[in-house]
Design a protein around this motif. Sequence first.
Motif, mmCIF file in Angstrom:
data_model
loop_
_atom_site.group_PDB
_atom_site.id
_atom_site.type_symbol
_atom_site.label_atom_id
_atom_site.label_comp_id
_atom_site.label_asym_id
_atom_site.label_seq_id
_atom_site.Cartn_x
_atom_site.Cartn_y
_atom_site.Cartn_z
ATOM 1 N N THR A 94 -62.112 5.116 -34.146
ATOM 2 C CA THR A 94 -61.728 4.989 -32.739
ATOM 3 C C THR A 94 -61.897 6.317 -32.014
ATOM 4 O OG1 THR A 94 -59.922 4.453 -31.213
ATOM 5 C CG2 THR A 94 -59.292 5.435 -33.298
ATOM 6 N N GLN A 121 -48.235 5.322 -24.425
ATOM 7 C CA GLN A 121 -49.683 5.063 -24.515
ATOM 8 C C GLN A 121 -50.033 3.900 -23.617
ATOM 9 O OE1 GLN A 121 -49.620 4.645 -29.040
ATOM 10 N NE2 GLN A 121 -51.110 3.085 -28.535
ATOM 11 N N GLY A 122 -51.292 3.457 -23.666
ATOM 12 C CA GLY A 122 -51.760 2.450 -22.719
ATOM 13 C C GLY A 122 -51.015 1.126 -22.807
ATOM 14 N N ARG A 123 -50.786 0.660 -24.030
ATOM 15 C CA ARG A 123 -50.183 -0.664 -24.184
ATOM 16 C C ARG A 123 -48.759 -0.714 -23.649
ATOM 17 N NH1 ARG A 123 -51.474 -0.713 -30.401
ATOM 18 N NH2 ARG A 123 -53.158 0.524 -29.526
ATOM 19 N N GLU A 131 -49.104 -1.534 -20.115
ATOM 20 C CA GLU A 131 -49.422 -2.965 -19.999
ATOM 21 C C GLU A 131 -48.155 -3.804 -20.146
ATOM 22 O OE1 GLU A 131 -52.181 -3.413 -23.233
ATOM 23 O OE2 GLU A 131 -53.743 -2.251 -22.233
ATOM 24 N N PHE A 164 -59.011 -5.935 -23.236
ATOM 25 C CA PHE A 164 -58.883 -5.300 -24.542
ATOM 26 C C PHE A 164 -57.788 -6.055 -25.321
ATOM 27 C CE2 PHE A 164 -57.025 -2.052 -27.372
ATOM 28 C CZ PHE A 164 -58.131 -1.877 -28.166
ATOM 29 N N ASN A 173 -64.600 -1.909 -22.897
ATOM 30 C CA ASN A 173 -64.583 -1.567 -24.323
ATOM 31 C C ASN A 173 -64.998 -2.747 -25.192
ATOM 32 O OD1 ASN A 173 -64.049 -0.466 -26.829
ATOM 33 N ND2 ASN A 173 -61.835 -0.446 -26.585
ATOM 34 N N ASP A 230 -57.834 -1.231 -15.523
ATOM 35 C CA ASP A 230 -57.547 -0.666 -16.841
ATOM 36 C C ASP A 230 -58.484 0.537 -16.944
ATOM 37 O OD1 ASP A 230 -57.670 0.114 -19.503
ATOM 38 O OD2 ASP A 230 -57.447 -1.904 -20.291
ATOM 39 N N CYS A 250 -58.748 3.332 -18.870
ATOM 40 C CA CYS A 250 -58.853 4.186 -20.069
ATOM 41 C C CYS A 250 -60.057 5.131 -20.047
ATOM 42 C CB CYS A 250 -58.991 3.330 -21.315
ATOM 43 S SG CYS A 250 -57.534 2.368 -21.659
ATOM 44 N N ARG A 251 -61.229 4.603 -19.649
ATOM 45 C CA ARG A 251 -62.459 5.410 -19.729
ATOM 46 C C ARG A 251 -63.072 5.551 -18.335
ATOM 47 N NH1 ARG A 251 -61.811 2.113 -24.137
ATOM 48 N NH2 ARG A 251 -61.569 3.222 -26.124
ATOM 49 N N SER A 274 -54.623 4.585 -20.807
ATOM 50 C CA SER A 274 -54.327 5.231 -22.073
ATOM 51 C C SER A 274 -54.895 6.639 -21.992
ATOM 52 C CB SER A 274 -54.977 4.460 -23.222
ATOM 53 O OG SER A 274 -54.934 5.245 -24.396
ATOM 54 N N LYS A 289 -57.696 8.338 -24.271
ATOM 55 C CA LYS A 289 -59.146 8.286 -24.073
ATOM 56 C C LYS A 289 -59.502 9.379 -23.052
ATOM 57 C CE LYS A 289 -58.273 4.057 -25.857
ATOM 58 N NZ LYS A 289 -56.919 3.582 -26.129
ATOM 59 N N ARG A 324 -68.546 -1.173 -34.625
ATOM 60 C CA ARG A 324 -68.410 -0.150 -33.577
ATOM 61 C C ARG A 324 -68.284 1.229 -34.203
ATOM 62 N NH1 ARG A 324 -63.220 0.695 -29.568
ATOM 63 N NH2 ARG A 324 -62.370 1.570 -31.486
HETATM 64 N N1 F0G Z 1 -57.280 -0.778 -22.784
HETATM 65 C C1 F0G Z 1 -58.451 -0.457 -23.375
HETATM 66 C C2 F0G Z 1 -59.737 -0.760 -22.673
HETATM 67 C C3 F0G Z 1 -58.451 0.182 -24.632
HETATM 68 O O1 F0G Z 1 -59.621 0.504 -25.197
HETATM 69 C C4 F0G Z 1 -57.220 0.467 -25.267
HETATM 70 C C5 F0G Z 1 -57.189 1.102 -26.585
HETATM 71 C C6 F0G Z 1 -56.027 0.121 -24.601
HETATM 72 C C7 F0G Z 1 -56.099 -0.498 -23.363
HETATM 73 C C8 F0G Z 1 -54.674 0.383 -25.195
HETATM 74 O O2 F0G Z 1 -54.349 1.736 -25.174
HETATM 75 O O3 F0G Z 1 -54.171 2.328 -27.603
HETATM 76 O O4 F0G Z 1 -53.195 3.787 -25.814
HETATM 77 O O5 F0G Z 1 -52.156 1.617 -26.340
HETATM 78 N N2 F0G Z 1 -58.190 1.173 -27.354
HETATM 79 C C9 F0G Z 1 -58.290 1.807 -28.645
HETATM 80 C C10 F0G Z 1 -59.644 1.531 -29.263
HETATM 81 C C11 F0G Z 1 -57.148 1.546 -29.573
HETATM 82 O O6 F0G Z 1 -59.836 1.855 -30.464
HETATM 83 O O7 F0G Z 1 -60.525 1.023 -28.595
HETATM 84 P P1 F0G Z 1 -53.423 2.405 -26.298
#
Ligand code: F0G
Length: 462
Positions: free
Chosen positions: A51, A100-102, A105, A125, A186, A215, A217-218, A255, A258, A404
């Motif tokens: 990851t 963290q991101g979740r 959410e 995701f 993602n 969302d 993250c990136r 998150s 990232k 991946r």
């Molecule tokens: N949204 C997206 C698009 C993500 O890729 C991820 C995490 C999350 C939300 C959740 O964020 O992990 O900080 O709670 N993606 C990681 C991955 C785990 O490996 O793609 P998180």
Amino acid sequence: MEFNTIIEPFRIKTVEPIRRTTRAQREEAIKEAGYNPFLLKAEDVLIDLLTDSGTGAMSSRQWAGMMVGDESYAGARSFYKFEAAVKRITGFKHVLPTHQGRAAERILFGSALKPGDIVPNNTHFDTTRANIEYRGAIALDIPIAEAHQPNVYHPFKGNMDLERLEQTLREHSGHVPMVMVTVTNNSGGGQPVSMANIRGISEIAHRYGIPFFIDACRFAENAWFIKMREEGYADKSPMEIAQEMFEYADGATMSAKKDGMANIGGFLAMNDDELAQRCKNMEILGEGFPTYGGLAGYDLEAIAIGLEEALNPDYLRYRIRSIEYLGERMKRAGIPFIEPTGGHAVYIDARRLLPHIPWNEYPAWALSLVMYIEGGIRSVEIGSVMFGRQPDGSEKPAAMELVRMAFPRRMYTQSHVDYLAEVLDYIKEISPRIRGVRMVEEPPVLRHFTARFEPTHDGLLV
Ligand code: F0G
């Protein structure tokens, strides 16, 4: 004279050795791990592409920032610095840090969804989908058709199908409390979303009076793709492009593991006062007081600096280019992958590379095991092990069988990528001899994390 070679735009101040192992040691390690890369000890991995989340290298500025972190429970200086950094990029009125991101959410959906609601997204995701479904609501994926065609080129394969969005809002009026888009997409191959598409989603959602969340993250990688590929953005900075992306939205989940360039952290941001108040109340229940939200003051400092560093053009050029470069090497070797390469990862198309392995012997899983055994590389299967088990207990093949390879930020150099390409060349050569696996232990939910496997043929994968 402009030179073409794109170098890592940093020099290395601290190093962490990685451990070389022999093929025999790796065969033993993966057997012990039940042929599941998640169960390997990280120390037994040479190049870890499991990851890009929280695994990157922080800069000397971020480490220095951590030393001045303010650990006050409420109103810490570090929070105001963090809040200012998020506001500068997103412009949102309320900023809630989360661990963290979740967590962002969970708080957002817990405050805004009721059972039976529908949330459209280009592709949710896993954790986003799970948090929506946990509230009894429906996570609806509506990417453009090209998203599911691995070998078809589209500059913005992460785009949402705007016609389907409009149709959903028309047919389910009163049951769609928000529209989301994931940048980059993602689960759909790390593919970008164009500014025109973001503008289109915003226009449609707002015409129906529905808030639009990103969302994010990136977001920085997405901004770079817009700069490179979308007309009218070549002369804009990634910061200006990111600011415009967020202008069309009413809020975001993020998150910071990232494009926050941090090892932990995230945030939830929005404009709506009343929703923000409900979210803050919920945050206190699970994350902590709204000026630290489950993070240490020093984490807030690292993220505030990281968000800005993620938008540095030299960094983004190197980041996207090194992944594209791996794609070029793989193309030359005839290894099929999702094209074009995305922002943070390359997704190998195992169904095409290993057509002789049936889906229920998990070709992508087998491929990720062989990449470990031959080269010490850890990757992740996104295929029938991850998605095959259905809610009614039956099993069916996933839409795609992918492996991946996700790249931690600022962690590996050109020679690591060259090594990787060499290992993949070799794997292509032996691919007709690669065999599948069978699952021998299967947990009831999220089975890919802990399931155990065996090779189908005499205990051997190759
Ligand atoms: N949204 C997206 C698009 C993500 O890729 C991820 C995490 C999350 C939300 C959740 O964020 O992990 O900080 O709670 N993606 C990681 C991955 C785990 O490996 O793609 P998180």
